[in-house]
Design a protein around this motif. Structure first.
Motif, PDB file in Angstrom:
ATOM      1  N   ILE A 170       0.804  -1.223   0.000  1.00 13.40           N
ATOM      2  CA  ILE A 170       0.000   0.000   0.000  1.00 13.40           C
ATOM      3  C   ILE A 170       0.840   1.276   0.000  1.00 13.40           C
ATOM      4  O   ILE A 170       0.446   2.285  -0.570  1.00 13.40           O
ATOM      5  CB  ILE A 170      -1.003  -0.008   1.174  1.00 13.40           C
ATOM      6  N   HIS A 171       1.986   1.264   0.546  1.00  7.00           N
ATOM      7  CA  HIS A 171       2.810   2.474   0.640  1.00  7.00           C
ATOM      8  C   HIS A 171       3.942   2.519  -0.383  1.00  7.00           C
ATOM      9  O   HIS A 171       4.749   3.440  -0.349  1.00  7.00           O
ATOM     10  CB  HIS A 171       3.391   2.605   2.057  1.00  7.00           C
ATOM     11  N   LEU A 172       3.949   1.599  -1.342  1.00  7.26           N
ATOM     12  CA  LEU A 172       4.974   1.614  -2.391  1.00  7.26           C
ATOM     13  C   LEU A 172       4.638   2.693  -3.424  1.00  7.26           C
ATOM     14  O   LEU A 172       3.474   3.017  -3.646  1.00  7.26           O
ATOM     15  CB  LEU A 172       5.055   0.257  -3.073  1.00  7.26           C
ATOM     16  N   PRO A 173       5.633   3.274  -4.122  1.00  6.93           N
ATOM     17  CA  PRO A 173       5.360   4.291  -5.149  1.00  6.93           C
ATOM     18  C   PRO A 173       4.647   3.658  -6.353  1.00  6.93           C
ATOM     19  O   PRO A 173       4.812   2.480  -6.649  1.00  6.93           O
ATOM     20  CB  PRO A 173       6.744   4.808  -5.534  1.00  6.93           C
ATOM     21  N   HIS A 174       3.856   4.478  -7.055  1.00 11.78           N
ATOM     22  CA  HIS A 174       3.124   4.029  -8.253  1.00 11.78           C
ATOM     23  C   HIS A 174       4.123   3.623  -9.341  1.00 11.78           C
ATOM     24  O   HIS A 174       5.103   4.328  -9.595  1.00 11.78           O
ATOM     25  CB  HIS A 174       2.211   5.154  -8.763  1.00 11.78           C
ATOM     26  N   HIS A 175       3.850   2.509 -10.003  1.00 13.54           N
ATOM     27  CA  HIS A 175       4.751   2.010 -11.049  1.00 13.54           C
ATOM     28  C   HIS A 175       4.650   2.886 -12.296  1.00 13.54           C
ATOM     29  O   HIS A 175       3.560   3.214 -12.751  1.00 13.54           O
ATOM     30  CB  HIS A 175       4.398   0.562 -11.404  1.00 13.54           C
ATOM     31  N   VAL A 176       5.769   3.256 -12.889  1.00 18.90           N
ATOM     32  CA  VAL A 176       5.832   4.011 -14.133  1.00 18.90           C
ATOM     33  C   VAL A 176       6.630   3.179 -15.121  1.00 18.90           C
ATOM     34  O   VAL A 176       7.789   2.845 -14.875  1.00 18.90           O
ATOM     35  CB  VAL A 176       6.498   5.390 -13.920  1.00 18.90           C
ATOM     36  N   SER A 177       5.991   2.870 -16.278  1.00 19.92           N
ATOM     37  CA  SER A 177       6.638   2.036 -17.284  1.00 19.92           C
ATOM     38  C   SER A 177       7.775   2.794 -17.953  1.00 19.92           C
ATOM     39  O   SER A 177       7.665   3.977 -18.270  1.00 19.92           O
ATOM     40  CB  SER A 177       5.616   1.611 -18.341  1.00 19.92           C
ATOM     41  N   GLU A 178       8.839   2.077 -18.223  1.00 20.56           N
ATOM     42  CA  GLU A 178       9.978   2.673 -18.920  1.00 20.56           C
ATOM     43  C   GLU A 178       9.834   2.527 -20.430  1.00 20.56           C
ATOM     44  O   GLU A 178      10.502   3.224 -21.188  1.00 20.56           O
ATOM     45  CB  GLU A 178      11.278   2.018 -18.432  1.00 20.56           C
ATOM     46  N   THR A 179       8.971   1.611 -20.901  1.00 15.07           N
ATOM     47  CA  THR A 179       8.839   1.347 -22.340  1.00 15.07           C
ATOM     48  C   THR A 179       7.580   1.958 -22.967  1.00 15.07           C
ATOM     49  O   THR A 179       7.576   2.276 -24.144  1.00 15.07           O
ATOM     50  CB  THR A 179       8.825  -0.175 -22.609  1.00 15.07           C
ATOM     51  N   HIS A 180       6.514   2.106 -22.208  1.00 15.03           N
ATOM     52  CA  HIS A 180       5.261   2.639 -22.750  1.00 15.03           C
ATOM     53  C   HIS A 180       5.013   4.036 -22.196  1.00 15.03           C
ATOM     54  O   HIS A 180       5.082   4.250 -20.998  1.00 15.03           O
ATOM     55  CB  HIS A 180       4.077   1.740 -22.365  1.00 15.03           C
ATOM     56  N   PRO A 181       4.699   5.000 -23.089  1.00 14.88           N
ATOM     57  CA  PRO A 181       4.421   6.353 -22.602  1.00 14.88           C
ATOM     58  C   PRO A 181       3.083   6.386 -21.841  1.00 14.88           C
ATOM     59  O   PRO A 181       2.203   5.561 -22.076  1.00 14.88           O
ATOM     60  CB  PRO A 181       4.341   7.191 -23.880  1.00 14.88           C
ATOM     61  N   ARG A 182       2.946   7.348 -20.970  1.00 10.72           N
ATOM     62  CA  ARG A 182       1.734   7.476 -20.171  1.00 10.72           C
ATOM     63  C   ARG A 182       0.563   7.886 -21.085  1.00 10.72           C
ATOM     64  O   ARG A 182       0.698   8.759 -21.932  1.00 10.72           O
ATOM     65  CB  ARG A 182       1.950   8.529 -19.088  1.00 10.72           C
ATOM     66  N   MET A 183      -0.586   7.239 -20.914  1.00 10.38           N
ATOM     67  CA  MET A 183      -1.762   7.507 -21.728  1.00 10.38           C
ATOM     68  C   MET A 183      -2.416   8.811 -21.269  1.00 10.38           C
ATOM     69  O   MET A 183      -2.521   9.071 -20.077  1.00 10.38           O
ATOM     70  CB  MET A 183      -2.758   6.345 -21.564  1.00 10.38           C
ATOM     71  N   SER A 184      -2.844   9.629 -22.243  1.00  7.41           N
ATOM     72  CA  SER A 184      -3.511  10.887 -21.894  1.00  7.41           C
ATOM     73  C   SER A 184      -4.869  10.590 -21.258  1.00  7.41           C
ATOM     74  O   SER A 184      -5.443   9.519 -21.445  1.00  7.41           O
ATOM     75  CB  SER A 184      -3.709  11.749 -23.142  1.00  7.41           C
ATOM     76  N   ARG A 185      -5.384  11.555 -20.528  1.00  9.43           N
ATOM     77  CA  ARG A 185      -6.690  11.377 -19.877  1.00  9.43           C
ATOM     78  C   ARG A 185      -7.797  11.185 -20.916  1.00  9.43           C
ATOM     79  O   ARG A 185      -8.721  10.421 -20.708  1.00  9.43           O
ATOM     80  CB  ARG A 185      -7.019  12.578 -18.997  1.00  9.43           C
ATOM     81  N   LEU A 186      -7.691  11.901 -22.043  1.00 11.15           N
ATOM     82  CA  LEU A 186      -8.701  11.778 -23.096  1.00 11.15           C
ATOM     83  C   LEU A 186      -8.735  10.353 -23.653  1.00 11.15           C
ATOM     84  O   LEU A 186      -9.798   9.750 -23.792  1.00 11.15           O
ATOM     85  CB  LEU A 186      -8.420  12.786 -24.212  1.00 11.15           C
ATOM     86  N   ASN A 187      -7.568   9.805 -23.972  1.00 10.68           N
ATOM     87  CA  ASN A 187      -7.507   8.438 -24.505  1.00 10.68           C
ATOM     88  C   ASN A 187      -7.952   7.414 -23.461  1.00 10.68           C
ATOM     89  O   ASN A 187      -8.590   6.419 -23.782  1.00 10.68           O
ATOM     90  CB  ASN A 187      -6.104   8.107 -25.003  1.00 10.68           C
TER      91      ASN A 187
END
Length: 136
Positions: free
Chosen positions: A8-25
């Motif tokens: 529960i207290h670990l940082p949110h995972h951020v992918s190194e290979t896939h860009p972050r998806m926009s809120r619209l998409n």
């Protein structure tokens, strides 16, 4: 309640290979899906009302023929008339009645057309009534 206590207290995972998806998409993933493409348009078209073409009786046809004869006599003066006529619907049976006002250019007897100076052509068979000063 202790099921996620270890992560529960670990940082949110951020992918190194896939860009972050926009809120619209991201939101588009959850938008409604129309399984039957065109169904709404078909329902709307079926619900659209059309009029039936009025068949003139002998007396009404005789009055219309007299008005056309008067119009032929006055044709050189480019008379202004208002025509009430039937416009067939391109998508379903029936149509709608409309009025058109303009100066008559010629009467084409062979083609059975009333031709106006702006190029509008109305078939005799669709004319319900003619109106103008010359008919009074």
């Amino acid at each position: 309640m202790q099921d996620y206590e270890d992560i529960i207290h670990l940082p949110h995972h951020v992918s190194e290979t896939h860009p972050r998806m926009s809120r619209l998409n991201r939101a588009a993933q959850f938008s409604p899906f129309a399984a039957l493409t065109g169904y709404g348009a078909a329902i709307q078209e079926a619900g659209r009302l059309t009029d039936r073409k009025i068949q003139l009786d002998e007396d009404s046809q005789a009055v219309l023929d007299r008005k056309l004869a008067i119009l032929r006599e006055q044709l050189s003066k480019r008379p202004e008339v208002t025509v009430t006529y039937f416009q067939p619907d391109g998508k379903k049976d029936g149509g709608a009645y409309a009025s058109f006002s303009g100066q008559v250019k010629k009467i084409q007897d062979y083609e059975q057309l009333l031709v106006f100076t702006d190029g509008t052509q109305i078939p005799f068979s669709d004319i319900l009534d003619l109106d103008g000063e010359m008919f009074e």
